[in-house]
Design a protein around this motif. Structure first.
Motif, PDB file in Angstrom:
ATOM      1  N   GLU A 351       0.821  -1.205   0.000  1.00  0.00           N
ATOM      2  CA  GLU A 351       0.000   0.000   0.000  1.00  0.00           C
ATOM      3  C   GLU A 351       0.862   1.265   0.000  1.00  0.00           C
ATOM      4  OE1 GLU A 351      -2.619  -0.272   3.330  1.00  0.00           O
ATOM      5  OE2 GLU A 351      -3.751  -1.971   2.511  1.00  0.00           O
ATOM      6  N   LYS A 352       1.956   1.225   0.726  1.00  0.00           N
ATOM      7  CA  LYS A 352       2.825   2.397   0.836  1.00  0.00           C
ATOM      8  C   LYS A 352       3.648   2.624  -0.438  1.00  0.00           C
ATOM      9  CE  LYS A 352       3.338   2.098   5.862  1.00  0.00           C
ATOM     10  NZ  LYS A 352       4.275   1.782   6.977  1.00  0.00           N
ATOM     11  N   THR A 353       3.881   1.560  -1.203  1.00  0.00           N
ATOM     12  CA  THR A 353       4.768   1.668  -2.372  1.00  0.00           C
ATOM     13  C   THR A 353       4.023   1.517  -3.692  1.00  0.00           C
ATOM     14  OG1 THR A 353       5.276  -0.712  -2.190  1.00  0.00           O
ATOM     15  CG2 THR A 353       6.784   0.836  -1.084  1.00  0.00           C
ATOM     16  N   ASN A 354       2.680   1.535  -3.638  1.00  0.00           N
ATOM     17  CA  ASN A 354       1.860   1.427  -4.840  1.00  0.00           C
ATOM     18  C   ASN A 354       2.098   0.095  -5.561  1.00  0.00           C
ATOM     19  OD1 ASN A 354      -0.165   2.409  -6.546  1.00  0.00           O
ATOM     20  ND2 ASN A 354       1.323   3.262  -7.987  1.00  0.00           N
ATOM     21  N   ASN A 355       2.227  -0.970  -4.789  1.00  0.00           N
ATOM     22  CA  ASN A 355       2.362  -2.317  -5.329  1.00  0.00           C
ATOM     23  C   ASN A 355       1.210  -3.164  -4.803  1.00  0.00           C
ATOM     24  OD1 ASN A 355       4.940  -2.371  -6.903  1.00  0.00           O
ATOM     25  ND2 ASN A 355       5.749  -1.600  -4.957  1.00  0.00           N
ATOM     26  N   LYS A 356       1.271  -4.466  -5.007  1.00  0.00           N
ATOM     27  CA  LYS A 356       0.242  -5.340  -4.450  1.00  0.00           C
ATOM     28  C   LYS A 356       0.824  -6.707  -4.132  1.00  0.00           C
ATOM     29  CE  LYS A 356      -1.943  -7.740  -8.331  1.00  0.00           C
ATOM     30  NZ  LYS A 356      -3.243  -8.201  -8.831  1.00  0.00           N
ATOM     31  N   VAL A 357       0.204  -7.381  -3.172  1.00  0.00           N
ATOM     32  CA  VAL A 357       0.550  -8.763  -2.865  1.00  0.00           C
ATOM     33  C   VAL A 357      -0.238  -9.654  -3.814  1.00  0.00           C
ATOM     34  CG1 VAL A 357       0.456 -10.585  -1.121  1.00  0.00           C
ATOM     35  CG2 VAL A 357       1.045  -8.255  -0.448  1.00  0.00           C
ATOM     36  N   VAL A 370       6.834  -5.381  -7.669  1.00  0.00           N
ATOM     37  CA  VAL A 370       7.809  -4.311  -7.457  1.00  0.00           C
ATOM     38  C   VAL A 370       7.922  -3.496  -8.742  1.00  0.00           C
ATOM     39  CG1 VAL A 370       9.143  -5.464  -5.663  1.00  0.00           C
ATOM     40  CG2 VAL A 370       9.724  -5.858  -8.067  1.00  0.00           C
ATOM     41  N   GLY A 371       8.245  -2.216  -8.589  1.00  0.00           N
ATOM     42  CA  GLY A 371       8.324  -1.333  -9.740  1.00  0.00           C
ATOM     43  C   GLY A 371       9.668  -1.316 -10.421  1.00  0.00           C
ATOM     44  N   SER A 372      10.701  -1.820  -9.749  1.00  0.00           N
ATOM     45  CA  SER A 372      12.049  -1.844 -10.336  1.00  0.00           C
ATOM     46  C   SER A 372      12.493  -3.283 -10.552  1.00  0.00           C
ATOM     47  CB  SER A 372      13.028  -1.093  -9.424  1.00  0.00           C
ATOM     48  OG  SER A 372      12.995  -1.630  -8.119  1.00  0.00           O
ATOM     49  N   ASN A 373      13.736  -3.470 -10.924  1.00  0.00           N
ATOM     50  CA  ASN A 373      14.249  -4.802 -11.272  1.00  0.00           C
ATOM     51  C   ASN A 373      14.240  -5.727 -10.051  1.00  0.00           C
ATOM     52  OD1 ASN A 373      16.019  -7.030 -11.802  1.00  0.00           O
ATOM     53  ND2 ASN A 373      16.840  -5.884 -13.531  1.00  0.00           N
ATOM     54  N   PRO A 374      13.422  -6.782 -10.082  1.00  0.00           N
ATOM     55  CA  PRO A 374      13.305  -7.656  -8.903  1.00  0.00           C
ATOM     56  C   PRO A 374      14.551  -8.493  -8.648  1.00  0.00           C
ATOM     57  CG  PRO A 374      12.058  -8.578 -10.730  1.00  0.00           C
ATOM     58  CD  PRO A 374      12.535  -7.232 -11.182  1.00  0.00           C
ATOM     59  N   VAL A 375      15.292  -8.801  -9.698  1.00  0.00           N
ATOM     60  CA  VAL A 375      16.522  -9.586  -9.531  1.00  0.00           C
ATOM     61  C   VAL A 375      17.544  -8.759  -8.757  1.00  0.00           C
ATOM     62  CG1 VAL A 375      18.382 -10.804 -10.718  1.00  0.00           C
ATOM     63  CG2 VAL A 375      16.054 -10.873 -11.655  1.00  0.00           C
ATOM     64  N   GLU A 376      17.622  -7.465  -9.099  1.00  0.00           N
ATOM     65  CA  GLU A 376      18.534  -6.578  -8.368  1.00  0.00           C
ATOM     66  C   GLU A 376      18.079  -6.414  -6.921  1.00  0.00           C
ATOM     67  OE1 GLU A 376      18.919  -2.895 -10.432  1.00  0.00           O
ATOM     68  OE2 GLU A 376      19.907  -3.797 -12.187  1.00  0.00           O
ATOM     69  N   ILE A 377      16.765  -6.335  -6.704  1.00  0.00           N
ATOM     70  CA  ILE A 377      16.234  -6.213  -5.344  1.00  0.00           C
ATOM     71  C   ILE A 377      16.630  -7.435  -4.510  1.00  0.00           C
ATOM     72  CG2 ILE A 377      14.106  -6.243  -3.972  1.00  0.00           C
ATOM     73  CD1 ILE A 377      12.857  -4.468  -6.151  1.00  0.00           C
ATOM     74  N   ALA A 378      16.450  -8.638  -5.093  1.00  0.00           N
ATOM     75  CA  ALA A 378      16.824  -9.873  -4.381  1.00  0.00           C
ATOM     76  C   ALA A 378      18.320  -9.891  -4.087  1.00  0.00           C
ATOM     77  CB  ALA A 378      16.414 -11.094  -5.188  1.00  0.00           C
ATOM     78  N   GLY A 379      19.121  -9.376  -5.031  1.00  0.00           N
ATOM     79  CA  GLY A 379      20.562  -9.312  -4.835  1.00  0.00           C
ATOM     80  C   GLY A 379      20.939  -8.368  -3.702  1.00  0.00           C
ATOM     81  N   LYS A 380      20.242  -7.230  -3.636  1.00  0.00           N
ATOM     82  CA  LYS A 380      20.500  -6.279  -2.547  1.00  0.00           C
ATOM     83  C   LYS A 380      20.123  -6.887  -1.195  1.00  0.00           C
ATOM     84  CE  LYS A 380      19.897  -2.087  -5.336  1.00  0.00           C
ATOM     85  NZ  LYS A 380      19.017  -0.918  -5.607  1.00  0.00           N
ATOM     86  N   ARG A 430      13.862  -4.467   5.561  1.00  0.00           N
ATOM     87  CA  ARG A 430      14.976  -4.256   4.618  1.00  0.00           C
ATOM     88  C   ARG A 430      14.471  -4.268   3.169  1.00  0.00           C
ATOM     89  NH1 ARG A 430      19.882  -7.554   7.772  1.00  0.00           N
ATOM     90  NH2 ARG A 430      19.733  -6.234   9.633  1.00  0.00           N
ATOM     91  N   LEU A 431      13.425  -5.066   2.892  1.00  0.00           N
ATOM     92  CA  LEU A 431      12.804  -5.013   1.573  1.00  0.00           C
ATOM     93  C   LEU A 431      12.245  -3.611   1.327  1.00  0.00           C
ATOM     94  CD1 LEU A 431      11.725  -6.338  -1.034  1.00  0.00           C
ATOM     95  CD2 LEU A 431       9.704  -7.047   0.266  1.00  0.00           C
ATOM     96  N   LYS A 432      11.620  -3.052   2.332  1.00  0.00           N
ATOM     97  CA  LYS A 432      11.082  -1.692   2.226  1.00  0.00           C
ATOM     98  C   LYS A 432      12.186  -0.694   1.871  1.00  0.00           C
ATOM     99  CE  LYS A 432       8.930   1.886   5.104  1.00  0.00           C
ATOM    100  NZ  LYS A 432       8.428   2.196   6.481  1.00  0.00           N
ATOM    101  N   ASN A 433      13.357  -0.856   2.471  1.00  0.00           N
ATOM    102  CA  ASN A 433      14.467   0.072   2.242  1.00  0.00           C
ATOM    103  C   ASN A 433      14.999  -0.021   0.815  1.00  0.00           C
ATOM    104  OD1 ASN A 433      14.309   0.966   4.880  1.00  0.00           O
ATOM    105  ND2 ASN A 433      15.876  -0.455   5.627  1.00  0.00           N
ATOM    106  N   VAL A 434      14.965  -1.241   0.218  1.00  0.00           N
ATOM    107  CA  VAL A 434      15.563  -1.390  -1.124  1.00  0.00           C
ATOM    108  C   VAL A 434      14.582  -1.132  -2.248  1.00  0.00           C
ATOM    109  CG1 VAL A 434      17.327  -2.993  -0.339  1.00  0.00           C
ATOM    110  CG2 VAL A 434      15.180  -3.905  -1.208  1.00  0.00           C
ATOM    111  N   ILE A 435      13.260  -1.093  -1.964  1.00  0.00           N
ATOM    112  CA  ILE A 435      12.313  -0.795  -3.045  1.00  0.00           C
ATOM    113  C   ILE A 435      11.737   0.614  -2.930  1.00  0.00           C
ATOM    114  CG2 ILE A 435      11.672  -3.214  -3.298  1.00  0.00           C
ATOM    115  CD1 ILE A 435       8.997  -2.593  -2.025  1.00  0.00           C
TER     116      ILE A 435
END
Length: 436
Positions: A351-357, A370-380, A430-435
């Motif tokens: 809700e805070k990041t304009n995404n959905k479960v 997620v709105g950006s590259n999910p592979v990079e997010i997982a790497g971070k 930490r997911l919140k911080n990287v997305i």
């Protein structure tokens, strides 16, 4: 068998008291051997070590008078090696049958038989009234053993695979010497799954071509791939009289999957394969194969080539003895609570990041867009010491089990058995911080 003769070495009252304490300490071990079921309450580590040591002392490599001239005599170069296999240097099984007693390893044979008995009682207490064997190989190779048994017993030469993007079962089909026929997935809103009618069509085509198909279905997988409808598949396999193997890698830990299995078991299910590490909290390397069909399980055992290392079997036995039924049931309860917590936290984040479960039926895992590259997010996240999340691009056909583009980029997070709520909270933070 062993008479602890300390008569006259102590005052009689001290001698009696000491023997009473010893008997009480050994009573739990005695009860395990007498009842051969999972204990309600787990044993402490020291008692388990004593138990394993006593059994391993029955093997011929521990015989101080044995003249050992064979090529397989349990010879080792370091005491560390003996500790790694808990003293069972001869391993388990025989060249012709994995579950057969081994003449050089009476203790290991008892240990393996006991493990299978306790495993059966464990599954029964969870609601699965089945036969079972512990295998000394992980999920993929255990599936290969089941497919080999189907090939040997029913002349199966084609595995119909409702597609799930998992390399282990795909390789298992090849390893067992069967041809694979993929049945493609379809998109149903957020969910990716296989139409049961397409599976039946594939069966008909293979039979019409004079082939002997079997079905390898998937019960547990990552979002957005949902479980196959194993009950309907089991009905179809029953109707066409063809084998049905189910990949239920982490099916034992949640009633959602157990209930699905019980519905399928009313029809044609030759074997289900689950992982020891995903369900019993063991190191990787063991499998659990279970079925209503005891004869088919024997065939699976016949398909294992040679003897096997005892370690994967020992780790399963240790887990069941250490946890006990009550603690395992408590872990199952906590897993459901953790999954609920993960769902709530991810919904807040979405809700805070304009995404959905993602709206997927899965009692273990959740996916968040997620709105950006999910592979990079997982790497971070990995670099932030969060292990487990998977990042999948919408264009990744293998990852999405889907021929076309999936509507979203997404990250999958899990709340499997044994996870701690505090770890879920930190991971989502930490997911919140990287997305963000």
């Amino acid at each position: 068998m062993f008479n602890l003769n300390i008569n006259g070495m102590l005052p009689k009252n001290m001698e009696d008291r000491g023997k009473l304490i010893l008997r009480d300490n050994l009573k739990e071990i005695e009860e395990i051997l007498n009842h051969r079921t999972i204990p309600k309450n787990g044993l402490d580590d020291e008692k388990i070590k004593i138990f394993l040591k006593l059994l391993s002392l029955m093997d011929t490599d521990k015989d101080p008078k044995a003249i050992r001239i064979g090529e397989r005599e349990g010879r080792i170069s370091s005491k560390i090696q003996e500790e790694l296999v808990s003293g069972f240097c001869h391993g388990v099984g025989r060249s012709g049958n994995l579950i057969d007693p081994q003449p050089k390893a009476p203790g290991a044979s008892v240990m393996y038989k006991l493990t299978n008995n306790i495993l059966k009682s464990f599954l029964k207490n969870l609601g699965l009234n089945v036969y079972s064997i512990a295998t000394p190989v992980a999920t993929g190779m255990s599936i290969a053993l089941c497919l080999s048994a189907a090939r040997k017993k029913y002349n199966s030469n084609v595995a119909i695979y409702p597609y799930a993007a998992h390399k282990s079962p795909i390789k298992a089909v090849s390893f067992a010497g069967l041809r694979m026929r993929l049945v493609e997935t379809k998109l149903y809103e957020d969910a990716v799954k296989v139409d049961v009618g397409d599976i039946e069509d594939a069966i008909k085509k293979e039979i019409k071509s004079n082939n002997n198909p079997c079905v390898l279905s998937t019960l547990t997988f990552f979002p957005p791939r949902e479980s196959d409808d194993i009950e309907e598949i089991a009905k179809i396999c029953d109707e066409y009289n063809i084998p049905h193997i189910i990949n239920g890698a982490y099916a034992i830990q949640n009633k959602f999957y157990i209930n699905k299995l019980n519905k399928a078991f009313k029809y044609r299910v030759d074997a289900v394969v689950s992982s020891s590490d995903k369900n019993l909290l063991t190191p990787i390397g063991g499998g659990i194969v279970y079925s209503k069909n005891k004869e088919f399980l024997n065939e699976v055992s016949f398909c294992y080539p040679g003897r096997a290392c005892a370690t994967p079997i020992v780790t399963m036995l240790v887990s069941m003895l250490s946890l006990g039924l009550n603690k395992y049931l408590e872990l199952m309860k906590k897993q459901k609570e953790s999954r609920k917590l993960l769902n709530n936290l991810l919904k807040e984040l979405a809700e805070k990041t304009n995404n959905k479960v993602l709206n997927i039926k899965n009692p273990i895992s959740l996916g968040i867009t997620v709105g950006s590259n999910p592979v990079e997010i997982a790497g971070k996240l990995y670099n932030l010491r969060i292990t487990g999340p998977r990042g999948i691009m919408s264009s990744d056909k293998f990852g999405n089990c889907y021929l076309g583009n999936y509507p979203y980029n997404y990250v999958v997070m899990n709340a499997a058995i044994g996870v701690k709520n505090k770890d879920i909270i930190v991971a989502v933070e930490r997911l919140k911080n990287v997305i963000s």
